[in-house]
Write a protein that holds these residues in place. Sequence first.
Motif, short mmCIF file in Angstrom:
data_model
loop_
_atom_site.label_atom_id
_atom_site.label_comp_id
_atom_site.label_asym_id
_atom_site.label_seq_id
_atom_site.Cartn_x
_atom_site.Cartn_y
_atom_site.Cartn_z
N GLY A 1 -4.40 21.81 56.08
CA GLY A 1 -4.30 20.88 54.98
C GLY A 1 -5.13 21.87 53.42
O GLY A 1 -4.42 21.67 52.40
N ASN A 2 -6.47 22.21 53.84
CA ASN A 2 -6.97 22.39 52.82
C ASN A 2 -6.90 24.40 52.75
O ASN A 2 -8.12 25.15 52.42
N CYS A 3 -6.40 25.36 53.76
CA CYS A 3 -6.21 26.54 53.61
C CYS A 3 -5.48 27.26 52.98
O CYS A 3 -4.63 26.10 52.23
N LYS A 4 -6.39 27.88 52.24
CA LYS A 4 -5.33 29.72 51.14
C LYS A 4 -4.58 29.83 52.15
O LYS A 4 -4.85 30.48 53.36
N VAL A 5 -3.53 29.82 51.98
CA VAL A 5 -2.41 30.78 52.74
C VAL A 5 -1.63 31.45 52.22
O VAL A 5 -1.27 31.28 50.36
N VAL A 6 -1.18 33.21 52.51
CA VAL A 6 -1.09 34.16 52.14
C VAL A 6 -0.53 34.95 53.30
O VAL A 6 0.02 34.77 54.24
N ALA A 7 1.12 35.49 52.27
CA ALA A 7 2.21 35.64 53.20
C ALA A 7 2.29 37.31 52.69
O ALA A 7 2.93 37.29 51.76
N LYS A 8 2.84 37.69 53.47
CA LYS A 8 3.50 39.39 53.01
C LYS A 8 4.74 39.31 53.03
O LYS A 8 5.51 38.89 54.15
N ILE A 9 5.45 38.77 51.50
CA ILE A 9 6.92 39.43 51.85
C ILE A 9 7.51 40.02 51.21
O ILE A 9 7.70 40.58 50.17
N ASN A 10 8.31 40.91 51.62
CA ASN A 10 8.95 42.66 51.24
C ASN A 10 10.38 41.98 49.73
O ASN A 10 10.71 42.71 48.46
N ARG A 11 11.14 41.01 51.07
CA ARG A 11 12.04 41.20 50.34
C ARG A 11 12.10 40.14 48.64
O ARG A 11 11.62 39.02 49.28
N ARG A 12 12.52 40.87 48.17
CA ARG A 12 12.41 40.18 46.70
C ARG A 12 13.09 38.37 47.14
O ARG A 12 13.10 38.13 46.09
N SER A 13 14.47 38.43 47.17
CA SER A 13 14.97 37.19 47.40
C SER A 13 13.85 35.90 47.89
O SER A 13 14.50 35.13 47.36
N LEU A 14 13.71 36.36 49.08
CA LEU A 14 12.79 35.29 49.58
C LEU A 14 11.28 35.35 48.28
O LEU A 14 10.86 34.30 49.08
N GLU B 1 9.86 27.49 45.38
CA GLU B 1 9.52 25.91 45.62
C GLU B 1 8.00 25.97 46.15
O GLU B 1 7.68 24.95 46.65
N HIS B 2 6.58 27.52 46.09
CA HIS B 2 5.81 26.48 46.07
C HIS B 2 5.58 26.00 47.74
O HIS B 2 4.64 24.91 48.03
N MET B 3 5.71 26.75 48.35
CA MET B 3 5.71 26.92 49.94
C MET B 3 4.44 27.33 50.62
O MET B 3 3.71 26.87 51.35
N ILE B 4 4.14 28.77 49.54
CA ILE B 4 2.90 29.31 49.51
C ILE B 4 2.01 29.13 48.83
O ILE B 4 2.49 29.81 48.42
N ASP B 5 0.78 29.28 49.45
CA ASP B 5 -0.14 29.86 47.74
C ASP B 5 0.40 31.03 46.98
O ASP B 5 0.28 31.19 45.66
N SER B 6 0.25 32.40 47.77
CA SER B 6 -0.13 33.68 46.90
C SER B 6 1.18 34.55 48.38
O SER B 6 1.27 34.70 49.47
N VAL B 7 2.04 35.28 47.35
CA VAL B 7 2.37 36.35 48.10
C VAL B 7 2.49 37.45 47.96
O VAL B 7 2.06 37.49 46.19
N VAL B 8 2.54 37.98 48.53
CA VAL B 8 2.12 39.62 48.34
C VAL B 8 3.08 40.38 49.15
O VAL B 8 3.46 40.00 50.40
N SER B 9 3.50 41.91 48.25
CA SER B 9 4.09 43.11 49.17
C SER B 9 3.58 43.92 49.18
O SER B 9 2.51 44.24 48.13
N ALA B 10 4.14 45.07 49.88
CA ALA B 10 3.52 46.11 50.27
C ALA B 10 3.70 46.52 49.01
O ALA B 10 2.95 47.20 48.63
N GLY B 11 4.58 46.57 48.34
CA GLY B 11 5.35 47.33 47.00
C GLY B 11 4.74 46.73 46.01
O GLY B 11 3.26 48.04 44.72
#
Length: 150
Positions: free
Chosen positions: A105-118, A125-135
């Motif tokens: 619910g009120n949790c900040k969600v972050v995902a590491k995603i490297n593939r640009r298309s994803l 789609e605003h599925m996840i609060d923040s996205v980070v990639s290694a690059g």
Amino acid sequence: MFFRHLGVFRNRASSVMIVGASKMCYYLASELIEMGMSVKIIDQNEQRCVQMGERLPKALVIVGDGTDSELLHEEGIEQTDAFVAITGIDEANILMSMCAAKQAGNCKVVAKINRRSLVDLVSDEHMIDSVVSAGSVTAELIAVRAGVLK
């Protein structure tokens, strides 16, 4: 400080759950523990969990599957301020993050995603609060160290 600069932890979180006991996890968890946060780390690899537990004695390290919503519930995802999925598999990180967002619910969600298309799909789609990639992390770190960003 670095992750706060990226906007990953804007508000003061007191508890963070990280899935994926990697080098990035170690550095992130070290910084969060130093900031006084409670850190739980989940990984399926028992050997990595043992090593992480030895290197970060203040963190709670759990051998388990971060895609298991029952495990996340048992470990208190509902009371967690931030959830970070940083395994080496983009699709797993997306699914875990979506599951955590739904459960917490009120949790900040972050995902590491490297593939640009994803990254584009998840961001659009605003599925996840923040996205980070290694690059992006590497580029931001270089910019911070070079004095371009503060």
